[in-house]
Design a protein around this motif. Structure first.
Motif, PDB file in Angstrom:
ATOM      1  N   GLU A 186      16.089  48.319  63.232  1.00 13.86           N
ATOM      2  CA  GLU A 186      14.976  49.242  63.004  1.00 13.86           C
ATOM      3  C   GLU A 186      14.980  49.823  61.591  1.00 13.86           C
ATOM      4  O   GLU A 186      14.001  50.420  61.150  1.00 13.86           O
ATOM      5  N   GLU A 187      16.079  49.642  60.845  1.00 14.67           N
ATOM      6  CA  GLU A 187      16.163  50.171  59.481  1.00 14.67           C
ATOM      7  C   GLU A 187      16.005  49.083  58.424  1.00 14.67           C
ATOM      8  O   GLU A 187      16.055  49.366  57.231  1.00 14.67           O
ATOM      9  N   GLN A 188      15.818  47.843  58.851  1.00 17.56           N
ATOM     10  CA  GLN A 188      15.832  46.734  57.905  1.00 17.56           C
ATOM     11  C   GLN A 188      14.755  46.870  56.835  1.00 17.56           C
ATOM     12  O   GLN A 188      15.018  46.662  55.655  1.00 17.56           O
ATOM     13  N   GLU A 189      13.547  47.228  57.241  1.00 23.87           N
ATOM     14  CA  GLU A 189      12.460  47.281  56.270  1.00 23.87           C
ATOM     15  C   GLU A 189      12.670  48.410  55.269  1.00 23.87           C
ATOM     16  O   GLU A 189      12.443  48.253  54.070  1.00 23.87           O
ATOM     17  N   ARG A 190      13.150  49.576  55.756  1.00 24.71           N
ATOM     18  CA  ARG A 190      13.367  50.703  54.850  1.00 24.71           C
ATOM     19  C   ARG A 190      14.454  50.378  53.827  1.00 24.71           C
ATOM     20  O   ARG A 190      14.310  50.638  52.633  1.00 24.71           O
ATOM     21  N   ILE A 191      15.555  49.784  54.301  1.00 22.48           N
ATOM     22  CA  ILE A 191      16.648  49.445  53.395  1.00 22.48           C
ATOM     23  C   ILE A 191      16.237  48.311  52.465  1.00 22.48           C
ATOM     24  O   ILE A 191      16.588  48.303  51.278  1.00 22.48           O
ATOM     25  N   ALA A 192      15.468  47.357  52.994  1.00 23.70           N
ATOM     26  CA  ALA A 192      14.988  46.258  52.143  1.00 23.70           C
ATOM     27  C   ALA A 192      14.128  46.802  51.007  1.00 23.70           C
ATOM     28  O   ALA A 192      14.193  46.311  49.874  1.00 23.70           O
ATOM     29  N   GLU A 193      13.312  47.815  51.291  1.00 25.14           N
ATOM     30  CA  GLU A 193      12.482  48.407  50.245  1.00 25.14           C
ATOM     31  C   GLU A 193      13.353  49.091  49.192  1.00 25.14           C
ATOM     32  O   GLU A 193      13.092  48.992  47.980  1.00 25.14           O
ATOM     33  N   THR A 194      14.413  49.774  49.622  1.00 26.25           N
ATOM     34  CA  THR A 194      15.341  50.384  48.665  1.00 26.25           C
ATOM     35  C   THR A 194      15.966  49.317  47.788  1.00 26.25           C
ATOM     36  O   THR A 194      16.077  49.477  46.562  1.00 26.25           O
ATOM     37  N   LEU A 195      16.359  48.194  48.393  1.00 26.83           N
ATOM     38  CA  LEU A 195      16.963  47.108  47.619  1.00 26.83           C
ATOM     39  C   LEU A 195      15.960  46.506  46.630  1.00 26.83           C
ATOM     40  O   LEU A 195      16.332  46.141  45.512  1.00 26.83           O
ATOM     41  N   ARG A 196      14.711  46.410  47.040  1.00 24.29           N
ATOM     42  CA  ARG A 196      13.686  45.906  46.113  1.00 24.29           C
ATOM     43  C   ARG A 196      13.557  46.829  44.899  1.00 24.29           C
ATOM     44  O   ARG A 196      13.429  46.376  43.760  1.00 24.29           O
ATOM     45  N   GLN A 197      13.610  48.143  45.174  1.00 22.20           N
ATOM     46  CA  GLN A 197      13.505  49.103  44.078  1.00 22.20           C
ATOM     47  C   GLN A 197      14.716  49.008  43.138  1.00 22.20           C
ATOM     48  O   GLN A 197      14.590  49.136  41.913  1.00 22.20           O
ATOM     49  N   VAL A 198      15.897  48.775  43.714  1.00 14.20           N
ATOM     50  CA  VAL A 198      17.109  48.579  42.904  1.00 14.20           C
ATOM     51  C   VAL A 198      16.934  47.346  42.016  1.00 14.20           C
ATOM     52  O   VAL A 198      17.231  47.385  40.814  1.00 14.20           O
ATOM     53  N   ARG A 199      16.417  46.266  42.606  1.00 20.54           N
ATOM     54  CA  ARG A 199      16.231  45.028  41.849  1.00 20.54           C
ATOM     55  C   ARG A 199      15.172  45.204  40.747  1.00 20.54           C
ATOM     56  O   ARG A 199      15.327  44.665  39.654  1.00 20.54           O
ATOM     57  N   MET A 200      14.098  45.948  41.051  1.00 22.30           N
ATOM     58  CA  MET A 200      13.053  46.159  40.067  1.00 22.30           C
ATOM     59  C   MET A 200      13.555  46.913  38.842  1.00 22.30           C
ATOM     60  O   MET A 200      13.001  46.796  37.755  1.00 22.30           O
ATOM     61  N   ARG A 201      14.622  47.690  39.023  1.00 22.67           N
ATOM     62  CA  ARG A 201      15.208  48.433  37.895  1.00 22.67           C
ATOM     63  C   ARG A 201      16.198  47.585  37.111  1.00 22.67           C
ATOM     64  O   ARG A 201      16.858  48.091  36.181  1.00 22.67           O
ATOM     65  N   GLY A 202      16.330  46.322  37.469  1.00 23.76           N
ATOM     66  CA  GLY A 202      17.139  45.399  36.678  1.00 23.76           C
ATOM     67  C   GLY A 202      18.543  45.162  37.166  1.00 23.76           C
ATOM     68  O   GLY A 202      19.304  44.392  36.560  1.00 23.76           O
ATOM     69  N   PHE A 203      18.934  45.802  38.278  1.00 27.45           N
ATOM     70  CA  PHE A 203      20.280  45.604  38.821  1.00 27.45           C
ATOM     71  C   PHE A 203      20.304  44.336  39.671  1.00 27.45           C
ATOM     72  O   PHE A 203      19.316  43.983  40.309  1.00 27.45           O
ATOM     73  N   SER A 204      21.434  43.661  39.659  1.00 30.21           N
ATOM     74  CA  SER A 204      21.601  42.470  40.506  1.00 30.21           C
ATOM     75  C   SER A 204      22.029  42.878  41.905  1.00 30.21           C
ATOM     76  O   SER A 204      22.608  43.938  42.110  1.00 30.21           O
ATOM     77  N   LEU A 205      21.752  42.008  42.853  1.00 28.72           N
ATOM     78  CA  LEU A 205      22.164  42.232  44.253  1.00 28.72           C
ATOM     79  C   LEU A 205      22.942  41.029  44.741  1.00 28.72           C
ATOM     80  O   LEU A 205      22.608  39.904  44.408  1.00 28.72           O
TER      81      LEU A 205
END
Length: 205
Positions: A186-205
């Motif tokens: 139930e938290e996958q989409e919220r956490i995925a959005e956080t990860l997208r924001q991290v990636r958009m700032r140039g950090f690798s995942l």
């Protein structure tokens, strides 16, 4: 693959004697066990999870007093042998028990709801110390840091991460965030959005 499995086993606190590549002979196995036994006899006694009494309040005090340190494992490019990155591993420099490993203290941190605070401590220390690993050409090595889902539940995490990197003058491309655990469906989409924001700032995942 064998060496990666060996490192993974050690990360989980298993005692690893070494590794052998197949086919190996009984004498090679005997030698490995003999060498490992001799090495263990020479070591000082190590506290295990059962013998170390680490209370929850002790964990909070350790965070407050900045008793956690990072050890760094180099990441090697196989074709050239060059060190191309580092992975950070947290250790507790306990005032009584000495150097203490995550399998002993991470449960207390999780139970007390301190994982996000612990992540911030690790991120700050890792990015602050990254400059000491600069290469001869002045370029930094890429640093891999583990982050718990507790941090990723916070929509402000990407901005906080960027602020920490800016504080220590670390470029986003020098930092890789590793998500070390799974999270509820139930938290996958919220956490995925956080990860997208991290990636958009140039950090690798």
């Amino acid at each position: 693959v064998v060496e990666s499995t060996e490192r993974l086993a050690a990360t989980y606190g298993l005692n690893v004697a070494g590794h052998l590549r197949k086919p190996f002979s009984p004498s090679e196995l005997q030698n490995l066990i003999r060498e490992y036994a001799a090495l263990r006899e020479d070591e000082q006694p190590v506290q295990n999870q059962q013998s170390v009494d680490v209370g929850l309040l002790d964990v909070q005090r350790a965070i407050d007093q900045d008793e956690f340190v990072l050890h760094y494992q180099p990441q090697i490019e196989i074709t050239s042998g060059r060190v191309i990155g580092l992975e950070a591993f947290a250790r507790w420099q306990h005032p009584e028990f000495g150097l203490t490993f995550p399998e002993i203290f991470i449960g207390g941190i999780r139970a007390r709801g301190l994982l996000a605070e612990f992540d911030r401590l690790v991120l700050n220390r890792g990015l602050a110390e990254l400059s000491q690993f600069a290469q001869g050409d002045g370029k930094s090595l890429r640093l891999t840091l583990k982050v718990s889902p507790d941090s990723l539940r916070d929509p402000a995490f990407p901005e906080s991460l960027a602020a920490i990197a800016k504080r220590y003058r670390v470029l986003a491309q020098w930092c890789m965030i590793e998500v070390a655990e799974s999270w509820p469906a139930e938290e996958q989409e919220r956490i995925a959005e956080t990860l997208r924001q991290v990636r958009m700032r140039g950090f690798s995942l």
